[in-house]
Design a protein around this motif. Structure first.
Motif, PDB file in Angstrom:
ATOM      1  N   MET A   1     -58.033  33.943  -8.045  1.00  0.00           N
ATOM      2  CA  MET A   1     -57.564  33.086  -8.987  1.00  0.00           C
ATOM      3  C   MET A   1     -57.585  32.553 -10.042  1.00  0.00           C
ATOM      4  SD  MET A   1     -55.138  29.699  -7.440  1.00  0.00           S
ATOM      5  CE  MET A   1     -57.074  28.837  -7.798  1.00  0.00           C
ATOM      6  N   ASP A   2     -59.163  32.207 -10.808  1.00  0.00           N
ATOM      7  CA  ASP A   2     -59.795  31.743 -11.689  1.00  0.00           C
ATOM      8  C   ASP A   2     -59.325  33.501 -12.464  1.00  0.00           C
ATOM      9  OD1 ASP A   2     -60.917  29.830 -10.942  1.00  0.00           O
ATOM     10  OD2 ASP A   2     -62.611  29.988 -10.274  1.00  0.00           O
ATOM     11  N   LEU A   3     -59.403  35.119 -11.638  1.00  0.00           N
ATOM     12  CA  LEU A   3     -59.244  35.638 -12.916  1.00  0.00           C
ATOM     13  C   LEU A   3     -58.274  36.103 -13.478  1.00  0.00           C
ATOM     14  CD1 LEU A   3     -60.392  38.706 -13.977  1.00  0.00           C
ATOM     15  CD2 LEU A   3     -59.613  39.845 -11.794  1.00  0.00           C
ATOM     16  N   LEU A   4     -56.825  35.889 -12.627  1.00  0.00           N
ATOM     17  CA  LEU A   4     -55.611  35.880 -12.511  1.00  0.00           C
ATOM     18  C   LEU A   4     -55.812  35.085 -13.791  1.00  0.00           C
ATOM     19  CD1 LEU A   4     -53.827  36.155  -9.428  1.00  0.00           C
ATOM     20  CD2 LEU A   4     -54.044  37.901 -11.218  1.00  0.00           C
ATOM     21  N   GLN A   5     -55.923  33.731 -13.992  1.00  0.00           N
ATOM     22  CA  GLN A   5     -55.874  32.880 -15.116  1.00  0.00           C
ATOM     23  C   GLN A   5     -56.330  32.628 -15.654  1.00  0.00           C
ATOM     24  OE1 GLN A   5     -56.289  28.774 -12.284  1.00  0.00           O
ATOM     25  NE2 GLN A   5     -55.600  28.313 -12.654  1.00  0.00           N
ATOM     26  N   SER A   6     -56.959  33.035 -16.223  1.00  0.00           N
ATOM     27  CA  SER A   6     -58.266  33.758 -17.095  1.00  0.00           C
ATOM     28  C   SER A   6     -57.776  34.828 -18.069  1.00  0.00           C
ATOM     29  CB  SER A   6     -59.817  34.351 -17.130  1.00  0.00           C
ATOM     30  OG  SER A   6     -59.983  35.394 -16.444  1.00  0.00           O
ATOM     31  N   ASN A   7     -56.822  35.583 -17.051  1.00  0.00           N
ATOM     32  CA  ASN A   7     -56.019  36.452 -18.039  1.00  0.00           C
ATOM     33  C   ASN A   7     -54.597  35.824 -18.561  1.00  0.00           C
ATOM     34  OD1 ASN A   7     -57.834  39.003 -18.536  1.00  0.00           O
ATOM     35  ND2 ASN A   7     -58.433  38.830 -15.916  1.00  0.00           N
ATOM     36  N   GLY A   8     -54.390  34.730 -18.434  1.00  0.00           N
ATOM     37  CA  GLY A   8     -52.872  34.605 -18.547  1.00  0.00           C
ATOM     38  C   GLY A   8     -52.063  34.284 -18.071  1.00  0.00           C
ATOM     39  N   LEU A   9     -52.113  34.248 -16.603  1.00  0.00           N
ATOM     40  CA  LEU A   9     -51.300  34.400 -15.855  1.00  0.00           C
ATOM     41  C   LEU A   9     -51.621  32.326 -15.214  1.00  0.00           C
ATOM     42  CD1 LEU A   9     -50.269  36.561 -13.917  1.00  0.00           C
ATOM     43  CD2 LEU A   9     -50.872  35.951 -12.730  1.00  0.00           C
ATOM     44  N   LYS A  10     -50.023  31.602 -15.338  1.00  0.00           N
ATOM     45  CA  LYS A  10     -49.533  30.204 -15.323  1.00  0.00           C
ATOM     46  C   LYS A  10     -49.164  29.991 -13.976  1.00  0.00           C
ATOM     47  CE  LYS A  10     -49.654  29.651 -19.897  1.00  0.00           C
ATOM     48  NZ  LYS A  10     -50.736  30.432 -20.712  1.00  0.00           N
ATOM     49  N   ALA A  11     -49.203  30.905 -13.308  1.00  0.00           N
ATOM     50  CA  ALA A  11     -48.328  30.835 -12.080  1.00  0.00           C
ATOM     51  C   ALA A  11     -48.631  32.127 -10.635  1.00  0.00           C
ATOM     52  CB  ALA A  11     -47.237  29.818 -11.635  1.00  0.00           C
ATOM     53  N   GLY A  12     -48.678  31.731  -9.775  1.00  0.00           N
ATOM     54  CA  GLY A  12     -48.892  32.531  -8.628  1.00  0.00           C
ATOM     55  C   GLY A  12     -49.556  32.868  -7.368  1.00  0.00           C
TER      56      GLY A  12
ATOM     57  N   ALA B   1     -48.877  23.158  -6.054  1.00  0.00           N
ATOM     58  CA  ALA B   1     -50.087  24.122  -5.927  1.00  0.00           C
ATOM     59  C   ALA B   1     -51.538  23.811  -5.228  1.00  0.00           C
ATOM     60  CB  ALA B   1     -50.589  24.433  -7.242  1.00  0.00           C
ATOM     61  N   GLU B   2     -51.021  24.589  -4.239  1.00  0.00           N
ATOM     62  CA  GLU B   2     -53.025  23.979  -3.353  1.00  0.00           C
ATOM     63  C   GLU B   2     -52.929  25.155  -2.481  1.00  0.00           C
ATOM     64  OE1 GLU B   2     -52.322  19.644  -2.365  1.00  0.00           O
ATOM     65  OE2 GLU B   2     -50.498  19.853  -1.373  1.00  0.00           O
ATOM     66  N   SER B   3     -53.905  24.902  -1.472  1.00  0.00           N
ATOM     67  CA  SER B   3     -54.138  25.672  -0.561  1.00  0.00           C
ATOM     68  C   SER B   3     -53.501  25.943   0.706  1.00  0.00           C
ATOM     69  CB  SER B   3     -55.688  25.974   0.017  1.00  0.00           C
ATOM     70  OG  SER B   3     -56.512  26.775  -1.490  1.00  0.00           O
ATOM     71  N   VAL B   4     -53.048  26.452   1.182  1.00  0.00           N
ATOM     72  CA  VAL B   4     -52.589  26.801   2.848  1.00  0.00           C
ATOM     73  C   VAL B   4     -52.989  27.359   3.699  1.00  0.00           C
ATOM     74  CG1 VAL B   4     -50.142  26.703   4.644  1.00  0.00           C
ATOM     75  CG2 VAL B   4     -49.351  26.169   2.073  1.00  0.00           C
TER      76      VAL B   4
ATOM     77  N   SER C   1     -59.398  25.122  -1.164  1.00  0.00           N
ATOM     78  CA  SER C   1     -59.620  25.760   0.314  1.00  0.00           C
ATOM     79  C   SER C   1     -60.880  26.094   1.654  1.00  0.00           C
ATOM     80  CB  SER C   1     -59.678  27.178  -0.070  1.00  0.00           C
ATOM     81  OG  SER C   1     -59.370  28.380   1.112  1.00  0.00           O
ATOM     82  N   THR C   2     -61.479  25.691   1.437  1.00  0.00           N
ATOM     83  CA  THR C   2     -62.885  25.193   1.961  1.00  0.00           C
ATOM     84  C   THR C   2     -62.795  24.606   2.496  1.00  0.00           C
ATOM     85  OG1 THR C   2     -64.171  26.472  -0.014  1.00  0.00           O
ATOM     86  CG2 THR C   2     -65.117  25.331   2.409  1.00  0.00           C
ATOM     87  N   LEU C   3     -62.486  23.459   2.328  1.00  0.00           N
ATOM     88  CA  LEU C   3     -61.887  21.912   3.668  1.00  0.00           C
ATOM     89  C   LEU C   3     -60.956  22.405   4.303  1.00  0.00           C
ATOM     90  CD1 LEU C   3     -62.222  19.237   4.545  1.00  0.00           C
ATOM     91  CD2 LEU C   3     -60.823  19.082   1.833  1.00  0.00           C
ATOM     92  N   ALA C   4     -59.651  22.997   3.945  1.00  0.00           N
ATOM     93  CA  ALA C   4     -58.324  23.879   4.516  1.00  0.00           C
ATOM     94  C   ALA C   4     -59.284  24.542   5.564  1.00  0.00           C
ATOM     95  CB  ALA C   4     -57.638  24.058   4.043  1.00  0.00           C
ATOM     96  N   GLU C   5     -60.356  25.729   5.428  1.00  0.00           N
ATOM     97  CA  GLU C   5     -60.736  26.171   6.156  1.00  0.00           C
ATOM     98  C   GLU C   5     -61.144  25.552   7.596  1.00  0.00           C
ATOM     99  OE1 GLU C   5     -60.835  29.640   8.525  1.00  0.00           O
ATOM    100  OE2 GLU C   5     -60.433  29.825   6.642  1.00  0.00           O
ATOM    101  N   ILE C   6     -62.716  24.597   7.428  1.00  0.00           N
ATOM    102  CA  ILE C   6     -62.691  23.438   8.640  1.00  0.00           C
ATOM    103  C   ILE C   6     -61.927  22.892   8.516  1.00  0.00           C
ATOM    104  CG2 ILE C   6     -64.562  21.599   8.142  1.00  0.00           C
ATOM    105  CD1 ILE C   6     -66.073  22.734   5.435  1.00  0.00           C
ATOM    106  N   LEU C   7     -61.080  22.521   8.591  1.00  0.00           N
ATOM    107  CA  LEU C   7     -60.507  21.122   8.915  1.00  0.00           C
ATOM    108  C   LEU C   7     -59.460  21.816  10.214  1.00  0.00           C
ATOM    109  CD1 LEU C   7     -58.952  19.234   6.249  1.00  0.00           C
ATOM    110  CD2 LEU C   7     -60.200  18.877   8.127  1.00  0.00           C
TER     111      LEU C   7
END
Length: 149
Positions: free
Chosen positions: A1-12, A56-59, A102-108
């Motif tokens: 996700m960081d890579l996508l955002q660092s390359n200019g993607l605003k949403a995804g 925009a969150e983790s599911v 996302s890590t919290l979601a995985e644990i929960l």
């Protein structure tokens, strides 16, 4: 996700199977919210059993439908009790957690799966910035208080 955002993607959407990370405002909706399908854990593929609306969150979803084998009619899934070594056997078929982390979601997902639907929902309803969708083995959908369908 960081890579996508660092390359200019605003949403995804970054979809890793049971782990979905949403970022930015959904450009296809007027309110910027994302609509995420919750799979029917009793069916191999197809239409979602239900859909949730979220910012925009983790599911993250864990359930008995992806990693399992059947012996003599019994489904041995991958969510194992540390006390018995056997699969957890309760009313749940899947747990989906919605939270910024996302890590919290995985644990929960695992904690709530161990707890079962009633105790799992009680836990989530006492947490800040955490929501959940529980699907029982009878395909009953239970949602925490803050989720929109």
């Amino acid at each position: 996700m960081d890579l996508l955002q660092s390359n200019g993607l605003k949403a995804g959407i970054v979809n890793l199977g049971g782990n979905v990370q949403l970022f930015g405002r959904n450009p296809l909706t007027s309110d910027g919210r994302w609509h995420v399908g919750i799979r029917n854990p009793q069916q191999p593929t197809g239409q979602p059993l239900t859909t949730i609306s979220t910012v925009a969150e983790s599911v993250v979803t864990s359930g008995i439908d992806e990693r399992y084998f059947i012996v003599d009619g019994y489904r041995y899934h991958h969510i194992l009790s540390p006390l018995t070594g056997y699969p957890i056997d309760n009313d749940l078929a899947s747990v989906s957690i919605v939270t910024p982390e996302s890590t919290l979601a995985e644990i929960l997902t695992t904690v709530c799966f161990f707890a079962g639907s009633r105790r799992g929902l009680e836990l989530v309803d006492h947490m800040i910035d955490v929501e959940a969708v529980f699907v029982t083995r009878q395909n009953k959908i239970l949602m925490s208080r803050g989720l929109e369908r």
